[in-house]
Design an enzyme around this catalytic site. Structure first.
Site, mmCIF file in Angstrom:
data_model
loop_
_atom_site.group_PDB
_atom_site.id
_atom_site.type_symbol
_atom_site.label_atom_id
_atom_site.label_comp_id
_atom_site.label_asym_id
_atom_site.label_seq_id
_atom_site.Cartn_x
_atom_site.Cartn_y
_atom_site.Cartn_z
ATOM 1 N N ASP A 197 10.840 4.723 -4.108
ATOM 2 C CA ASP A 197 10.268 3.815 -5.109
ATOM 3 C C ASP A 197 9.299 2.823 -4.466
ATOM 4 O OD1 ASP A 197 9.888 2.813 -7.636
ATOM 5 O OD2 ASP A 197 11.699 1.591 -7.651
ATOM 6 N N GLY A 198 8.319 2.405 -5.251
ATOM 7 C CA GLY A 198 7.405 1.341 -4.809
ATOM 8 C C GLY A 198 5.974 1.781 -4.538
ATOM 9 N N ASN A 199 5.640 3.013 -4.892
ATOM 10 C CA ASN A 199 4.265 3.492 -4.665
ATOM 11 C C ASN A 199 3.247 2.656 -5.444
ATOM 12 O OD1 ASN A 199 5.503 5.515 -3.255
ATOM 13 N ND2 ASN A 199 5.032 7.156 -4.699
ATOM 14 N N TRP A 242 2.835 -0.775 -3.944
ATOM 15 C CA TRP A 242 2.092 -0.642 -2.674
ATOM 16 C C TRP A 242 0.592 -0.570 -2.975
ATOM 17 C CZ3 TRP A 242 -1.441 2.658 -0.571
ATOM 18 C CH2 TRP A 242 -1.671 2.548 0.815
ATOM 19 N N HIS A 259 0.784 6.967 -4.685
ATOM 20 C CA HIS A 259 1.533 8.229 -4.651
ATOM 21 C C HIS A 259 1.036 9.119 -3.504
ATOM 22 C CE1 HIS A 259 3.478 6.989 -8.246
ATOM 23 N NE2 HIS A 259 2.449 7.163 -9.052
ATOM 24 N N THR A 312 13.226 12.318 -15.401
ATOM 25 C CA THR A 312 13.050 12.657 -16.816
ATOM 26 C C THR A 312 12.286 11.527 -17.516
ATOM 27 O OG1 THR A 312 15.210 13.741 -16.704
ATOM 28 C CG2 THR A 312 14.345 13.297 -18.897
ATOM 29 N N GLU A 313 12.652 10.294 -17.149
ATOM 30 C CA GLU A 313 12.038 9.119 -17.785
ATOM 31 C C GLU A 313 10.586 8.908 -17.348
ATOM 32 O OE1 GLU A 313 15.170 9.087 -16.437
ATOM 33 O OE2 GLU A 313 16.191 9.096 -18.384
ATOM 34 N N ASN A 314 10.197 9.454 -16.188
ATOM 35 C CA ASN A 314 8.815 9.271 -15.724
ATOM 36 C C ASN A 314 7.783 9.972 -16.624
ATOM 37 O OD1 ASN A 314 9.756 9.277 -12.204
ATOM 38 N ND2 ASN A 314 9.328 7.532 -13.535
ATOM 39 N N ARG A 325 17.494 3.561 -1.377
ATOM 40 C CA ARG A 325 16.448 3.246 -2.351
ATOM 41 C C ARG A 325 15.474 2.267 -1.716
ATOM 42 N NH1 ARG A 325 16.348 2.783 -8.792
ATOM 43 N NH2 ARG A 325 14.117 2.425 -8.977
ATOM 44 N N SER A 370 18.776 4.372 -11.642
ATOM 45 C CA SER A 370 17.719 5.060 -12.403
ATOM 46 C C SER A 370 18.037 6.540 -12.695
ATOM 47 C CB SER A 370 16.364 4.928 -11.692
ATOM 48 O OG SER A 370 16.035 3.576 -11.486
HETATM 49 C C1 IPE Z 1 12.938 6.261 -10.046
HETATM 50 O O1 IPE Z 1 11.920 5.338 -9.915
HETATM 51 C C2 IPE Z 1 12.388 7.642 -10.101
HETATM 52 C C3 IPE Z 1 11.730 8.117 -8.894
HETATM 53 C C4 IPE Z 1 11.683 7.517 -7.748
HETATM 54 C C5 IPE Z 1 11.095 9.400 -9.023
HETATM 55 P P1 IPE Z 1 11.328 4.562 -11.173
HETATM 56 O O2 IPE Z 1 10.291 3.651 -10.650
HETATM 57 O O3 IPE Z 1 10.905 5.513 -12.214
HETATM 58 O O4 IPE Z 1 12.604 3.763 -11.685
HETATM 59 P P2 IPE Z 1 12.733 2.570 -12.701
HETATM 60 O O5 IPE Z 1 12.149 3.029 -14.001
HETATM 61 O O6 IPE Z 1 11.967 1.406 -12.159
HETATM 62 O O7 IPE Z 1 14.195 2.295 -12.767
HETATM 63 C C1 IPE Z 2 7.904 5.835 -7.168
HETATM 64 O O1 IPE Z 2 6.968 4.800 -7.165
HETATM 65 C C2 IPE Z 2 7.277 7.171 -7.450
HETATM 66 C C3 IPE Z 2 7.584 7.742 -8.767
HETATM 67 C C4 IPE Z 2 8.383 7.232 -9.669
HETATM 68 C C5 IPE Z 2 6.931 8.999 -9.074
HETATM 69 P P1 IPE Z 2 6.603 4.023 -8.494
HETATM 70 O O2 IPE Z 2 5.419 4.695 -9.111
HETATM 71 O O3 IPE Z 2 7.771 3.894 -9.378
HETATM 72 O O4 IPE Z 2 6.180 2.616 -7.926
HETATM 73 P P2 IPE Z 2 6.465 1.182 -8.560
HETATM 74 O O5 IPE Z 2 7.914 1.101 -8.846
HETATM 75 O O6 IPE Z 2 5.632 1.107 -9.797
HETATM 76 O O7 IPE Z 2 6.017 0.225 -7.518
HETATM 77 MG MG MG Z 3 9.212 2.474 -9.563
#
Ligand code: IPE
Ligand code: IPE
Ligand code: MG
Length: 248
Positions: free
Chosen positions: A21-23, A26, A38, A67-69, A189, A197
Site C-alpha cells: 500500500d501507498g503507491n 508516494w 504503481h 475486489t474493492e479496487n 502492510r 482491507s
Molecule cells: C489494499 O489497499 C489493496 C491492495 C494493496 C491491492 P487499498 O489501498 O485498496 O486499501 P484501503 O481501501 O485503503 O483499505
Molecule cells: C496500493 O497503493 C496499490 C493498489 C491498491 C493497487 P494505493 O494505490 O492504494 O496507494 P495509496 O493508498 O493511495 O497511497
Molecule cells: Mg491504498
C-alpha cells in the site's frame, strides 16, 4: 550490521503475505501521477521477491488488486491492468532464472481477457519452478474467496461428493483459492494503515501483523529483512500460555 545478518535461518517464515500500500501517496509526494506510483511499486515487487527467495521464504503472497479496487477511477484501473500484463510478460525470464513459480488467487475470470491469457501462460511456463511460489492476489478479497468456497461446496454437495458432516476447518480450507498453501506466519502492510482491507481473512487467523509507515515504492530489501527479524522475536502462543510455549 544489516538486518539480513540477524535473521535466524531456521526460523524464517514459510509464508509471508504483503499488503502493498501507498503507491498513490508516494506519487503525490513526488509530484507525480498515481499510475507512476504503481510503476515504481513494481520495482519494489521485484526487490522483495528476490529478498524473500534469498532467505528461503517458500510462499510470498502479494495483494496487487482487491475486489474493492474496481471502484477506483476507470483510468487508474486501466493503467493497473496494463501494468500487470506488461510486468507479467517482462518478468517471465527472471522468474525462470530464479526458479520462482507464479500463481494467482482471486476472481481471475473478472480480469480483462488479455490479462487472463498472459497470466495463465506465465503460470504454466513457471509451473515446474520450486524455489518459491510468488502468489498474486488479483481481483481478490477474503470475503469473495469464502463465498466462492461455499459455492463450490454446494456444487459438490449436489453431485453427492460431500456431506454436511464431512466439513471441518481442514476440508473447508481445501475449497479456498489457497488450498494446499500453509497459512502465512507473517503479514506485512506498508504505508501505516492499520487495517486488513479484506485480505486473506480465513488464512490470517493466527498470523503475526507487521505495519510500517514506509510507502510501498520506498520499501526495500532491508525493510523486508527488518520485518522478518521483528517476527522472529515474537512469541507465538496460539491460545496457550507463555510457560507452555517455553516448555515445549
Ligand atoms: C489494499 O489497499 C489493496 C491492495 C494493496 C491491492 P487499498 O489501498 O485498496 O486499501 P484501503 O481501501 O485503503 O483499505
Ligand atoms: C496500493 O497503493 C496499490 C493498489 C491498491 C493497487 P494505493 O494505490 O492504494 O496507494 P495509496 O493508498 O493511495 O497511497
Ligand atoms: Mg491504498
Amino acid at each position: 550490521m544489516s538486518f539480513k545478518d540477524k535473521i535466524v535461518k531456521e526460523k524464517v517464515p514459510q509464508h509471508v503475505a504483503i499488503i502493498m500500500d501507498g503507491n498513490g501517496r508516494w506519487a503525490k509526494k513526488h509530484g507525480k501521477q498515481r499510475y507512476e506510483g504503481h510503476y515504481q511499486g513494481v520495482e519494489s515487487v521485484r526487490k522483495i521477491t528476490e529478498a524473500a527467495a534469498e532467505i528461503g521464504v517458500k510462499y510470498l503472497t502479494l495483494y496487487a488488486f482487491s475486489t474493492e479496487n474496481w471502484r477506483r477511477p476507470k483510468e487508474e484501473v486501466d493503467a493497473l491492468m496494463h501494468l500487470f500484463v506488461q510486468t507479467i510478460e517482462k518478468e517471465l525470464p527472471t522468474l525462470n532464472k530464479n526458479n520462482i513459480r507464479l500463481r494467482a488467487i482471486g476472481d481471475i475470470e473478472s480480469l480483462p481477457e488479455e490479462n487472463i491469457k498472459r497470466l495463465k501462460e506465465t503460470i504454466a511456463k513457471t509451473e515446474k519452478n520450486n524455489k518459491m511460489d510468488l502468489i498474486l492476489a488479483l481481483s481478490y478479497s477474503g470475503r469473495w474467496e469464502i463465498v466462492d468456497a461455499v459455492r463450490k461446496i454446494m456444487k459438490d454437495r449436489e453431485k453427492g461428493l460431500i456431506k454436511p458432516e464431512d466439513i471441518d476447518e481442514k476440508v473447508f480450507a481445501r475449497y479456498l483459492n489457497t488450498a494446499g498453501i500453509p497459512d502465512p506466519e507473517l503479514l506485512i502492510r506498508t504505508s501505516g494503515e492499520l487495517r486488513i482491507s479484506n485480505y486473506l481473512l480465513w488464512q490470517i487467523a493466527y498470523t503475526e501483523l507487521y505495519v510500517t509507515k514506509k510507502l510501498w515504492p520506498d520499501f526495500g530489501k532491508e525493510d523486508f529483512y527488518k520485518a522478518i527479524v521483528d517476527f522472529q522475536n515474537r512469541e507465538r502462543r496460539f491460545g496457550m500460555t507463555g510457560e507452555q510455549i517455553k516448555g515445549s
